[in-house]
Design a protein around this motif. Sequence first.
Motif, PDB file in Angstrom:
ATOM      1  N   GLY A  62       0.818  -1.218   0.000  1.00  0.00           N
ATOM      2  CA  GLY A  62       0.000   0.000   0.000  1.00  0.00           C
ATOM      3  C   GLY A  62       0.845   1.257   0.000  1.00  0.00           C
ATOM      4  N   GLY A  63       1.931   1.252   0.770  1.00  0.00           N
ATOM      5  CA  GLY A  63       2.824   2.404   0.795  1.00  0.00           C
ATOM      6  C   GLY A  63       3.519   2.618  -0.536  1.00  0.00           C
ATOM      7  N   LEU A  64       3.925   1.528  -1.167  1.00  0.00           N
ATOM      8  CA  LEU A  64       4.573   1.633  -2.479  1.00  0.00           C
ATOM      9  C   LEU A  64       3.602   2.157  -3.532  1.00  0.00           C
ATOM     10  CD1 LEU A  64       6.621  -1.686  -2.395  1.00  0.00           C
ATOM     11  CD2 LEU A  64       7.543   0.640  -2.246  1.00  0.00           C
ATOM     12  N   LYS A  65       2.360   1.670  -3.494  1.00  0.00           N
ATOM     13  CA  LYS A  65       1.346   2.150  -4.438  1.00  0.00           C
ATOM     14  C   LYS A  65       1.052   3.627  -4.213  1.00  0.00           C
ATOM     15  CE  LYS A  65      -0.932  -2.311  -5.029  1.00  0.00           C
ATOM     16  NZ  LYS A  65      -2.136  -3.096  -4.739  1.00  0.00           N
ATOM     17  N   ALA A  66       1.037   4.042  -2.946  1.00  0.00           N
ATOM     18  CA  ALA A  66       0.807   5.455  -2.634  1.00  0.00           C
ATOM     19  C   ALA A  66       1.940   6.311  -3.190  1.00  0.00           C
ATOM     20  CB  ALA A  66       0.682   5.645  -1.127  1.00  0.00           C
ATOM     21  N   ASN A  69       1.640   6.862  -6.948  1.00  0.00           N
ATOM     22  CA  ASN A  69       0.573   7.786  -7.340  1.00  0.00           C
ATOM     23  C   ASN A  69       0.694   9.179  -6.728  1.00  0.00           C
ATOM     24  OD1 ASN A  69      -1.061   5.995  -9.017  1.00  0.00           O
ATOM     25  ND2 ASN A  69      -1.308   4.830  -7.139  1.00  0.00           N
ATOM     26  N   ASN A  70       1.767   9.426  -5.983  1.00  0.00           N
ATOM     27  CA  ASN A  70       1.956  10.709  -5.317  1.00  0.00           C
ATOM     28  C   ASN A  70       2.687  11.670  -6.257  1.00  0.00           C
ATOM     29  OD1 ASN A  70       2.818  12.861  -3.710  1.00  0.00           O
ATOM     30  ND2 ASN A  70       3.118  11.564  -1.912  1.00  0.00           N
ATOM     31  N   ASP A  71       2.080  12.816  -6.537  1.00  0.00           N
ATOM     32  CA  ASP A  71       2.683  13.802  -7.444  1.00  0.00           C
ATOM     33  C   ASP A  71       3.964  14.412  -6.885  1.00  0.00           C
ATOM     34  OD1 ASP A  71       0.642  13.422  -9.272  1.00  0.00           O
ATOM     35  OD2 ASP A  71      -0.566  15.086  -8.485  1.00  0.00           O
ATOM     36  N   ASN A  72       4.181  14.322  -5.568  1.00  0.00           N
ATOM     37  CA  ASN A  72       5.378  14.901  -4.957  1.00  0.00           C
ATOM     38  C   ASN A  72       6.587  13.970  -5.001  1.00  0.00           C
ATOM     39  OD1 ASN A  72       4.066  17.308  -4.231  1.00  0.00           O
ATOM     40  ND2 ASN A  72       3.208  16.335  -2.418  1.00  0.00           N
ATOM     41  N   ALA A  81       9.880   2.554  -6.462  1.00  0.00           N
ATOM     42  CA  ALA A  81       8.720   1.984  -5.767  1.00  0.00           C
ATOM     43  C   ALA A  81       8.055   0.911  -6.633  1.00  0.00           C
ATOM     44  CB  ALA A  81       7.733   3.078  -5.404  1.00  0.00           C
ATOM     45  N   GLN A  82       7.927   1.159  -7.913  1.00  0.00           N
ATOM     46  CA  GLN A  82       7.311   0.191  -8.830  1.00  0.00           C
ATOM     47  C   GLN A  82       8.144  -1.076  -8.898  1.00  0.00           C
ATOM     48  OE1 GLN A  82       4.226   0.543 -10.620  1.00  0.00           O
ATOM     49  NE2 GLN A  82       4.614  -1.643 -10.677  1.00  0.00           N
ATOM     50  N   GLU A  83       9.464  -0.913  -8.943  1.00  0.00           N
ATOM     51  CA  GLU A  83      10.356  -2.076  -9.004  1.00  0.00           C
ATOM     52  C   GLU A  83      10.235  -2.919  -7.727  1.00  0.00           C
ATOM     53  OE1 GLU A  83      15.139  -2.919  -9.083  1.00  0.00           O
ATOM     54  OE2 GLU A  83      14.389  -1.177 -10.155  1.00  0.00           O
ATOM     55  N   LYS A  84      10.185  -2.251  -6.564  1.00  0.00           N
ATOM     56  CA  LYS A  84      10.028  -2.993  -5.309  1.00  0.00           C
ATOM     57  C   LYS A  84       8.677  -3.694  -5.264  1.00  0.00           C
ATOM     58  CE  LYS A  84      13.054  -0.185  -2.406  1.00  0.00           C
ATOM     59  NZ  LYS A  84      13.141   0.688  -1.220  1.00  0.00           N
ATOM     60  N   LEU A  85       7.651  -3.020  -5.766  1.00  0.00           N
ATOM     61  CA  LEU A  85       6.311  -3.618  -5.780  1.00  0.00           C
ATOM     62  C   LEU A  85       6.290  -4.839  -6.698  1.00  0.00           C
ATOM     63  CD1 LEU A  85       3.409  -3.307  -4.766  1.00  0.00           C
ATOM     64  CD2 LEU A  85       2.952  -1.833  -6.731  1.00  0.00           C
ATOM     65  N   ASP A  86       6.937  -4.730  -7.850  1.00  0.00           N
ATOM     66  CA  ASP A  86       6.993  -5.849  -8.789  1.00  0.00           C
ATOM     67  C   ASP A  86       7.749  -7.048  -8.216  1.00  0.00           C
ATOM     68  OD1 ASP A  86       5.595  -4.316 -10.601  1.00  0.00           O
ATOM     69  OD2 ASP A  86       7.360  -3.746 -11.777  1.00  0.00           O
ATOM     70  N   ASN A  87       8.719  -6.781  -7.332  1.00  0.00           N
ATOM     71  CA  ASN A  87       9.537  -7.856  -6.767  1.00  0.00           C
ATOM     72  C   ASN A  87       8.925  -8.491  -5.516  1.00  0.00           C
ATOM     73  OD1 ASN A  87      11.543  -7.666  -8.707  1.00  0.00           O
ATOM     74  ND2 ASN A  87      12.624  -6.069  -7.585  1.00  0.00           N
ATOM     75  N   MET A  88       7.762  -8.015  -5.106  1.00  0.00           N
ATOM     76  CA  MET A  88       7.111  -8.576  -3.907  1.00  0.00           C
ATOM     77  C   MET A  88       6.417  -9.883  -4.249  1.00  0.00           C
ATOM     78  SD  MET A  88       5.576  -5.331  -1.857  1.00  0.00           S
ATOM     79  CE  MET A  88       5.120  -6.350  -0.465  1.00  0.00           C
TER      80      MET A  88
END
Length: 88
Positions: A62-66, A69-72, A81-88
């Motif tokens: 959830g934190g990685l997805k946030a 999608n965070n403009d900041n 973040a996407q790479e870490k999410l993909d490796n989960m």
Amino acid sequence: MQNTPEDISNQASGHKANLSNPNTSEASKAHSKEVLDSLGGDKAFYGDEEQNVSKNPNQVAGGLKAAINNDNVTKSGKAEAQEKLDNM
């Protein structure tokens, strides 16, 4: 002090701050270095990587997805973040 992980981490934080403080004496810095080493050096800090093995994977995702999608967040941060999410 009861020498809980939090207590040890607080002691280590204080001594680490002393090492970075330009207004403290060399003797004080030497003492802080000795105490920090006796506490375990970098492993004295609560929240060390080895202690984080029990993180809830759903909360991490959830934190990685946030972050994605965070403009900041920078493009490189989003990619990481996407790479870490993909490796989960």
